[in-house]
Design an enzyme around this catalytic site. Sequence first.
Site, short mmCIF file in Angstrom:
data_model
loop_
_atom_site.label_atom_id
_atom_site.label_comp_id
_atom_site.label_asym_id
_atom_site.label_seq_id
_atom_site.Cartn_x
_atom_site.Cartn_y
_atom_site.Cartn_z
N ASP A 1 -3.15 -4.63 -18.83
CA ASP A 1 -2.10 -3.61 -18.92
C ASP A 1 -2.09 -2.95 -20.31
OD1 ASP A 1 -1.30 -4.14 -16.28
OD2 ASP A 1 0.08 -5.70 -16.92
N ILE B 1 -6.72 -9.89 -12.19
CA ILE B 1 -7.12 -9.44 -13.52
C ILE B 1 -8.63 -9.33 -13.57
CG2 ILE B 1 -7.12 -10.03 -15.96
CD1 ILE B 1 -4.34 -11.31 -15.43
N THR C 1 -8.72 -1.45 -19.25
CA THR C 1 -9.69 -2.02 -20.17
C THR C 1 -9.59 -3.53 -20.01
OG1 THR C 1 -8.06 -2.16 -21.94
CG2 THR C 1 -9.37 -0.13 -21.84
N ASN D 1 -5.00 2.20 -13.33
CA ASN D 1 -4.06 1.27 -12.70
C ASN D 1 -2.66 1.86 -12.80
OD1 ASN D 1 -3.09 -1.36 -11.73
ND2 ASN D 1 -2.32 -1.67 -13.81
N GLU E 1 6.45 6.16 -9.13
CA GLU E 1 5.03 5.78 -9.03
C GLU E 1 4.31 6.70 -8.06
OE1 GLU E 1 4.06 1.61 -8.47
OE2 GLU E 1 6.01 1.00 -9.21
N GLY F 1 0.78 -1.23 0.00
CA GLY F 1 0.00 0.00 0.00
C GLY F 1 0.81 1.28 0.00
N SER F 2 2.05 1.24 -0.54
CA SER F 2 2.81 2.49 -0.56
C SER F 2 2.21 3.48 -1.57
CB SER F 2 4.29 2.24 -0.85
OG SER F 2 4.49 1.84 -2.18
N ASN F 3 1.63 2.98 -2.64
CA ASN F 3 0.96 3.90 -3.58
C ASN F 3 -0.29 4.49 -2.96
OD1 ASN F 3 2.23 4.20 -6.34
ND2 ASN F 3 2.42 2.00 -6.03
N HIS G 1 1.31 0.67 -13.18
CA HIS G 1 2.10 -0.52 -13.55
C HIS G 1 3.57 -0.12 -13.61
CE1 HIS G 1 2.80 -4.46 -15.35
NE2 HIS G 1 3.64 -3.84 -16.16
C1 GAR Z 1 3.64 -1.29 -7.30
O1 GAR Z 1 4.96 -1.31 -7.77
C2 GAR Z 1 2.67 -1.36 -8.45
O2 GAR Z 1 3.10 -0.66 -9.59
C3 GAR Z 1 2.66 -2.84 -8.73
O3 GAR Z 1 2.63 -3.42 -7.45
C4 GAR Z 1 3.31 -2.58 -6.54
C5 GAR Z 1 2.43 -2.30 -5.35
O4 GAR Z 1 3.14 -1.61 -4.36
N1 GAR Z 1 1.52 -3.23 -9.51
C6 GAR Z 1 1.58 -4.15 -10.47
O5 GAR Z 1 2.59 -4.78 -10.73
C7 GAR Z 1 0.28 -4.39 -11.19
N2 GAR Z 1 0.50 -5.12 -12.39
P1 GAR Z 1 2.37 -0.89 -3.20
O6 GAR Z 1 1.41 -1.91 -2.59
O7 GAR Z 1 3.44 -0.49 -2.23
O8 GAR Z 1 1.63 0.30 -3.77
#
Ligand code: GAR
Length: 210
Positions: free
Chosen positions: A146, A93, A142, A108, A175, A14-16, A110
């Site tokens: 990706d 997915i 969509t 999303n 990100e 959950g850092s994003n 990526h």
């Molecule tokens: C992030 O790097 C995100 O881009 C990736 O998972 C990580 C989640 O990190 N997502 C994918 O690879 C989706 N295909 P987070 O939980 O710290 O946000």
Amino acid sequence: MNKLRIAVLASGRGSNLQSIIDSIEKGALNAQIACVASDVKNANALERAREHSIEALFLDPRGKAKEEYYSQIADALEKRRVELVVMAGFMRIAPASFTSKFAGRIINIHPSLLPSFPGLHPQKQALEAGVKESGCTVHFVTEQVDGGPAILQARVPVLEGDSEETLTERILEQEHKILPKAIELIAEGRVKIEGGKAIVDYAVFQDKWL
Ligand code: GAR
């Protein structure tokens, strides 16, 4: 200006999600997180939500067919009048029934410069391909995995001696910048989809992001 009601779907750390919460709290992002939902009961993302008094929903996928599970997610989001669905490390997915229901309202993040390296382990794919640059992409979701229109991308160098971990870390830093920024662009009505591409109007976009 009304706050955009968003839901964040996350499976892990959950850092994003945290970057979105921080941007809202410092006033850079005019949005409100209606809920954070996860398919993993003990996901750290749910903990982060609770710490910020945001509703944290564990939606259990076990024993459910994909369509059934996603219709449960859709119901939860609709009940909370969610205007934008943000997938931030949601490692599933979505079926076409879900992506079409939220068409143009689901994004999303990526960790690659799409269309390069879709799917799993994009950082490893980049290292194996020997590219000198990689990065991250915020895109509309969509039914093509990706494959939806890109909204924002950020580049990072791939350095001699990089491991999957060091490259992942360098990409993650970006990100955390482009995901809240893309949400703000959408909240300001500056993103539209035309001819299968996302058109972004930066005309008077605040320099709060620079
Ligand atoms: C992030 O790097 C995100 O881009 C990736 O998972 C990580 C989640 O990190 N997502 C994918 O690879 C989706 N295909 P987070 O939980 O710290 O946000």
